[in-house]
Structure formats: C-alpha cells, structure tokens
Design a protein around this motif. Structure first.
Motif, PDB file in Angstrom:
ATOM      1  N   ALA A  15       0.829  -1.204   0.000  1.00  0.00           N
ATOM      2  CA  ALA A  15       0.000   0.000   0.000  1.00  0.00           C
ATOM      3  C   ALA A  15       0.862   1.252   0.000  1.00  0.00           C
ATOM      4  O   ALA A  15       0.549   2.239  -0.682  1.00  0.00           O
ATOM      5  N   THR A  16       1.960   1.232   0.760  1.00  0.00           N
ATOM      6  CA  THR A  16       2.842   2.398   0.804  1.00  0.00           C
ATOM      7  C   THR A  16       3.492   2.646  -0.544  1.00  0.00           C
ATOM      8  O   THR A  16       3.617   3.797  -0.986  1.00  0.00           O
ATOM      9  N   ALA A  17       3.902   1.584  -1.225  1.00  0.00           N
ATOM     10  CA  ALA A  17       4.540   1.714  -2.542  1.00  0.00           C
ATOM     11  C   ALA A  17       3.537   1.803  -3.677  1.00  0.00           C
ATOM     12  O   ALA A  17       3.937   1.919  -4.842  1.00  0.00           O
ATOM     13  N   GLN A  18       2.233   1.720  -3.364  1.00  0.00           N
ATOM     14  CA  GLN A  18       1.173   1.715  -4.374  1.00  0.00           C
ATOM     15  C   GLN A  18       1.360   0.581  -5.367  1.00  0.00           C
ATOM     16  O   GLN A  18       1.090   0.716  -6.565  1.00  0.00           O
ATOM     17  N   ALA A  26      -6.430   0.783   6.500  1.00  0.00           N
ATOM     18  CA  ALA A  26      -7.601   1.666   6.510  1.00  0.00           C
ATOM     19  C   ALA A  26      -7.163   3.121   6.616  1.00  0.00           C
ATOM     20  O   ALA A  26      -7.745   4.012   5.987  1.00  0.00           O
ATOM     21  N   GLY A  27      -6.112   3.367   7.411  1.00  0.00           N
ATOM     22  CA  GLY A  27      -5.575   4.722   7.513  1.00  0.00           C
ATOM     23  C   GLY A  27      -5.036   5.228   6.196  1.00  0.00           C
ATOM     24  O   GLY A  27      -5.187   6.412   5.865  1.00  0.00           O
ATOM     25  N   LEU A  28      -4.399   4.356   5.419  1.00  0.00           N
ATOM     26  CA  LEU A  28      -3.904   4.758   4.103  1.00  0.00           C
ATOM     27  C   LEU A  28      -5.051   5.166   3.188  1.00  0.00           C
ATOM     28  O   LEU A  28      -4.957   6.153   2.452  1.00  0.00           O
ATOM     29  N   LEU A  29      -6.143   4.399   3.218  1.00  0.00           N
ATOM     30  CA  LEU A  29      -7.284   4.717   2.362  1.00  0.00           C
ATOM     31  C   LEU A  29      -7.921   6.043   2.770  1.00  0.00           C
ATOM     32  O   LEU A  29      -8.250   6.879   1.910  1.00  0.00           O
ATOM     33  N   VAL A  30      -8.090   6.260   4.075  1.00  0.00           N
ATOM     34  CA  VAL A  30      -8.711   7.500   4.541  1.00  0.00           C
ATOM     35  C   VAL A  30      -7.793   8.686   4.284  1.00  0.00           C
ATOM     36  O   VAL A  30      -8.239   9.761   3.847  1.00  0.00           O
ATOM     37  N   THR A  78      -8.528  13.573  12.582  1.00  0.00           N
ATOM     38  CA  THR A  78      -9.861  13.131  12.168  1.00  0.00           C
ATOM     39  C   THR A  78      -9.774  11.935  11.241  1.00  0.00           C
ATOM     40  O   THR A  78     -10.532  10.959  11.376  1.00  0.00           O
ATOM     41  N   GLY A  79      -8.841  11.969  10.289  1.00  0.00           N
ATOM     42  CA  GLY A  79      -8.676  10.841   9.382  1.00  0.00           C
ATOM     43  C   GLY A  79      -8.269   9.578  10.111  1.00  0.00           C
ATOM     44  O   GLY A  79      -8.771   8.482   9.813  1.00  0.00           O
ATOM     45  N   ALA A  80      -7.354   9.699  11.082  1.00  0.00           N
ATOM     46  CA  ALA A  80      -6.952   8.529  11.859  1.00  0.00           C
ATOM     47  C   ALA A  80      -8.128   7.977  12.658  1.00  0.00           C
ATOM     48  O   ALA A  80      -8.305   6.754  12.763  1.00  0.00           O
ATOM     49  N   ALA A  81      -8.938   8.858  13.224  1.00  0.00           N
ATOM     50  CA  ALA A  81     -10.103   8.405  13.986  1.00  0.00           C
ATOM     51  C   ALA A  81     -11.096   7.676  13.086  1.00  0.00           C
ATOM     52  O   ALA A  81     -11.654   6.637  13.467  1.00  0.00           O
ATOM     53  N   ILE A  82     -11.319   8.188  11.890  1.00  0.00           N
ATOM     54  CA  ILE A  82     -12.233   7.529  10.957  1.00  0.00           C
ATOM     55  C   ILE A  82     -11.694   6.151  10.575  1.00  0.00           C
ATOM     56  O   ILE A  82     -12.446   5.166  10.487  1.00  0.00           O
ATOM     57  N   ALA A  83     -10.394   6.056  10.332  1.00  0.00           N
ATOM     58  CA  ALA A  83      -9.795   4.778   9.944  1.00  0.00           C
ATOM     59  C   ALA A  83      -9.944   3.743  11.051  1.00  0.00           C
ATOM     60  O   ALA A  83     -10.275   2.578  10.785  1.00  0.00           O
TER      61      ALA A  83
END
Length: 580
Positions: free
Chosen positions: A268-271, A427-431, A440-445
């Motif tokens: 995911a990090t390297a896409q 999930a954090g990467l997607l958010v 906020t993004g981390a909380a959503i993930a």
C-alpha cells in the motif's frame, strides 16, 4: 432463529467486492502519481526522470485507469493468476503464499498462547464460580495491553537485556516465541475476560441449583457451565484468529517478520496495486474460512445444550454490592489521569530546548525531557486531550455501529469479517488518501474497523437471548418483536457489549496514535501518547523515563478501562438469563 446462508454469503461477497474496488482506486485516490511511487520504491530517493516515469506508465498501462486495470486483474484471477508486482516485476502469488504461510504459523503459535491464557483465567471461575460473583480483572488488564507495547517490552527484556531469545528475523523456531507472546497474551486476556464475564450468568441459572442439589461434582457443573457459555465466544474467537493474521502489522514490523500484514502495508505504501490486492484477498479468504467455521461451531454449541438450559423465568439477581466502594478505584485512577493532564496543561508541549535533550526528571519537569528537549509532562497533558478524547469518541461510534450491525447479523456478517480483516494501518492509508493525514482521518480509519468485534459479540448475544425460554414464552403470548427487543433482548445484551467497548479504549487510543506515528494521523509536533512512546523507544536504554512516562499513562488508561468495565459488570441491575 432461522439462518439464511444465502444472505450471509451475499453479504460476504458484497463486502469483499466493495473493499477490492476501493483498493483498486487507491493510487488515483491519493492524488500521487503511481509511477513516481513505484520509481521511489525501486530506487529510493532518486530524482524522478521523466523518461523513466513514462516508461513505467507505458509498461504497466497506468493511463488505462483503475477500471480497466481492475477488470484485467479479475480476469486473471479467474485463472488463478494474482498478477505481477508493479515494483519487483515478479508474480504476486508466490509472495502472497509465502507471507500467508508465515502469518498462519505465527497465528497458530499466538492462538496456542491465547487459549492457554484463557484456560488459566477461567480455571478459577470454573472451580469457584458459584461463590465468586464478581468478574476478575486480570483478563481485562491483559486485553488492555497494546500488542506493540507488550512486544517492545518483551523485545527489550527477553532479547536485549537477558539475551534469551533472538530479537529479529524468521529463520528458527526461537524467532517465533516473542511475537507469539506479544500477540497471544492480549488475545487470551480478551477471550478470558469474555468467558469470565459470561460464566456467572450460567452459574445463576436454575439448572445449576438442580445439579448441585443432585450432588453432582463441581467438574460436571463446570463442564455444563462452560458449554453453556461457549456459543457467544465462537464469533469472538474467529475475529481473534483473523486479527492475529492481518492485524499483527505492528508486531511483524517490530520483530522484522515477513508476514501478510507487513506485505500488505508495504504494498500500500509503494502503491503496488497487484500485490496489495493479492494480500488483501488472502486475508479475506482467511476471514471467510474462520467465520464459516465459527458459525458452524456456534450452531452446534447452541443446539441441545442451549435448549435444555432455556427456561421461562430469569435467574436470581446478583448479590447486592456497595456502590461507593465499586467506584473507588476507577475514581482514583481517573483522578491520577486528571491531575497529570491538568499539570501538563500549564506547560508548553512544543517548546524545544536542545540543551535539555534527554534530560532527567527535575522539580520543574518531573517526567524529564524528550530527544528535542521538550517537557514530557506538558506533552502528556496536552496529548490527553487528543488521545483520550478521540479514542472515547471513536469507541462511542463503534458501540452504536456494532449494536446496529449485530441486530442484523445475516446482512452484516460479510462487512464484519472484512472490517476485522483490514488492518487499521491500511484503513488509515485509504482514509488519508481521500482526506489527507489528520487526527480526524486517523479516527475515521480506526472507527472503520473498531466496530466489527462489537457487532460479532452483539450478534452472538442476541441469538442467545432470543433462544431463552422467557423470550420464547413472551413470543407465544403475543408480544411484538419490537417489544421483545426493547424489554428482553437489549437489556441483556447492552451491558456486556458496553463493557467490551470500555475494555477496547486503550487499544483504540494506541491505534489512533500509531497511525499518527506512521504519518497518517496528527502531524508532529502534535502531542499524542502513542507518538510520544514511539519517539522515545530509540533512546530507551539511555533515557528510560522518556518511554516510561507515556507507557505509564497508557497503563493508567488501561487500568481505568478495566476497573470501569468490571464495575459496570457488577451493577446489580436487571440480571441476564444467559451469558454476558
């Protein structure tokens, strides 16, 4: 309750398809050029060459877009081809199978540790269940310990200081011990706490008095009580199994283990889209298999044993307890956390003084200074607002979502399994790709995955409640489904699920902080407890106070969650006729 395998299978298929579709647009959703990410993964920080970027786009057909690329990947999947890695150029399948074998081996060892811990925790309750009304707090305390923190402590003690075991790698059986303990002990604490929470309800049922009056030995009574409590634990066991495979990213990174979660994170990090899709597909296969086995075991365990135990009247209430004594320890812990927060709020958490770098505790700075000379007490105090506040909001949202999904298990089974399969980091990467890195993004993930265990727990308990005799009697007397749900089912389910939610508060806090540490949440210099701990770990031998302060704060938070959950469990309110 009538089961509908077709609806369950459809929910699993729909959830898996939705996740794979979301992953397929990750390189484009992030706003980053996939060719640049691939080139960076291949050659590090090399300056991008326009000709090289064009060659990568042409070779991988990136200009065709995500829909065309996903259709080609699915076409190959029907022939057993998982595609070719965008970064290495090698087939994806061998990498996925090798990492899956590593993860399954680690899962097996961790599961053995977890079941051992569960057996030790429930042994005393089985032996003295009728005379031990209050749930023990040991299991809750173990469940509240984050795997990353426990793994770090095991690494320092067992590998660095005592030199009993190797610290990193995956070449000998000795490399398996520390990560299996780091994963298995919290999982066993969770299962043991849930079992310890369930057994008092079984021991209060009338059949136990009949068996005791008949003079049956305690082992027979314990065996019956254990069988009585097993059904709602099977879904949780399935989620633990899946979490040990896909949710062990932090432990795999800490001990340098080439597992499936670590492979998925790197892809995911390297896409590297084909490798990411293959890794997640393997995780989904594990989740589906574990869920199907747990559902089968749940149905078998819910059969004759449950019918025999069902009665028309609820059991006697819990013995009365002194309310003010129950809340004394949670109040003390809350006071310590509050005092630390108030004391820290008087300082500046971002003031840098390199002359005080890693300075020890003093009267002005009781917890010392970090690697940049910042006051650790000030950072702890200000970080409490981010860490505890955000985690509490996420847990409240997870509780509401879990309850709603657990009431519709046939439709939500697939989503539960997929959410539990997806590591919070991915999930954090997607958010972060959609909203950018932020608290906020981390909380959503984290919220996107935190509700799944609560939903599984709710679904199992709802099925238990609906199978009880007094609910069946109410149904035969003409009570409406809404009335049965409101007056019988929810009052029996809500306390147990609420306790489960409280127990997850420390883990939620660290999960949010860990996303910040990898750059997907709050950005430095924002103070967060997990980020403070991660920043202090490289200097733990030179300045142990830098790591001890946030670790102690997380431990206090965990102890507060444990004692609060135990107190909620001894309220003496409406008794449950079944397990809790």
């Amino acid at each position: 309750m009538t089961t509908h395998p077709a609806l369950t299978a459809a929910s699993r298929l729909a959830a898996a398809a939705a996740l794979l579709a979301l992953l397929s647009v990750l390189p484009w959703l992030s706003g980053r050029d996939p060719a640049r990410s691939i080139l960076r993964a291949q050659y590090g920080e090399r300056e991008p060459d326009p000709a090289a970027l064009t060659a990568i786009r042409d070779r991988l057909h990136l200009d065709d877009g995500p829909l065309t690329l996903s259709r080609r990947w699915l076409t190959g999947l029907t022939h057993g081809d998982l595609g070719t890695s965008w970064v290495s150029g090698h087939p994806v399948a061998p990498t996925v199978w090798q990492s899956l074998a590593v993860s399954l081996t680690l899962m097996g060892a961790a599961l053995a540790v977890a079941l051992t811990v569960t057996a030790l925790l429930t042994g005393r309750r089985l032996r003295h269940g009728p005379t031990r009304p209050r749930p023990g707090g040991t299991g809750a305390a173990l469940a509240a310990v984050p795997e990353f923190l426990l793994g770090t402590l095991l690494l320092l003690t067992g590998a660095v200081w005592l030199r009993w075991l190797p610290p990193f790698g995956w070449s000998t059986p000795a490399h398996l011990v520390l990560p299996a303990l780091a994963l298995g002990i919290p999982a066993g604490g969770l299962l043991g706490r849930l079992a310890d929470d369930a057994l008092p309800g079984a021991y209060r049922e009338p059949w136990t008095r009949t068996w005791r009056a008949a003079g049956l030995p305690w082992r027979t009574l314990a065996h019956g009580a254990l069988r009585r409590c097993l059904p709602p634990l099977f879904p949780q066991l399935a989620l633990v199994v899946v979490g040990l495979v896909g949710g062990a990213v932090a432990v795999e990174i800490l001990f340098a283990i080439p597992g499936l979660g670590r492979v998925a994170l790197g892809a995911a990090t390297a896409q590297d889209l084909p490798l990411l899709q293959g890794a997640v597909l393997a995780l989904l296969a594990v989740a589906t298999t574990a869920g199907a086995l747990a559902a089968t075991a749940h149905r078998l365990a819910l059969g004759p044993a449950r019918t025999a135990a069902a009665i028309a009247a609820p059991p006697p209430p819990d013995p009365p307890t002194h309310h003010h004594r129950r809340w004394l320890l949670p109040a003390v812990l809350a006071g310590l956390l509050g005092a630390t927060t108030l004391a820290g709020l008087t300082g500046d958490p971002t003031a840098v003084d390199l002359n005080l770098r890693l300075a020890g505790p003093t009267l002005d700075a009781p917890f010392g200074h970090d690697a940049l000379g910042r006051d650790i007490l000030a950072r702890l105090g200000h970080g409490a607002l981010h860490t505890i506040g955000t985690a509490t909001a996420v847990n409240a949202l997870a509780l509401l979502t879990g309850l709603a999904a657990g009431l519709l298990p046939r439709l939500s089974t697939g989503a539960v399994e997929v959410a539990n399969t997806l590591p919070p980091v991915i999930a954090g990467l997607l958010v972060a790709a959609a909203l950018g890195p932020s608290t906020t993004g981390a909380a959503i993930a984290v919220a996107a995955t935190a509700w799944a265990p609560l939903a599984a727990h709710t679904a199992a308990l709802v099925q238990e409640e609906r199978a009880t005799g007094h609910v069946q009697a109410s149904r035969m007397l003409g009570a409406s489904p809404t009335r049965i749900l409101r007056t019988h089912v929810l009052p029996g389910v809500l306390p147990a699920v609420t306790r489960h939610t409280v127990l997850r508060l420390p883990g939620t806090a660290l999960a949010i902080a860990s996303l910040s540490f990898v750059g997907l949440g709050a950005q430095p210099p924002t103070p967060e407890w997990g980020l403070l701990l991660a920043e202090a770990m490289p200097y733990v031998e030179r300045a142990p106070w830098a790591a001890l302060a946030p670790a102690t704060a997380l431990a206090l938070l965990g102890a507060f969650a444990v004692t609060t959950a135990t107190t909620i469990g001894t309220r003496g309110s409406r008794p449950r006729p079944a397990t809790s």
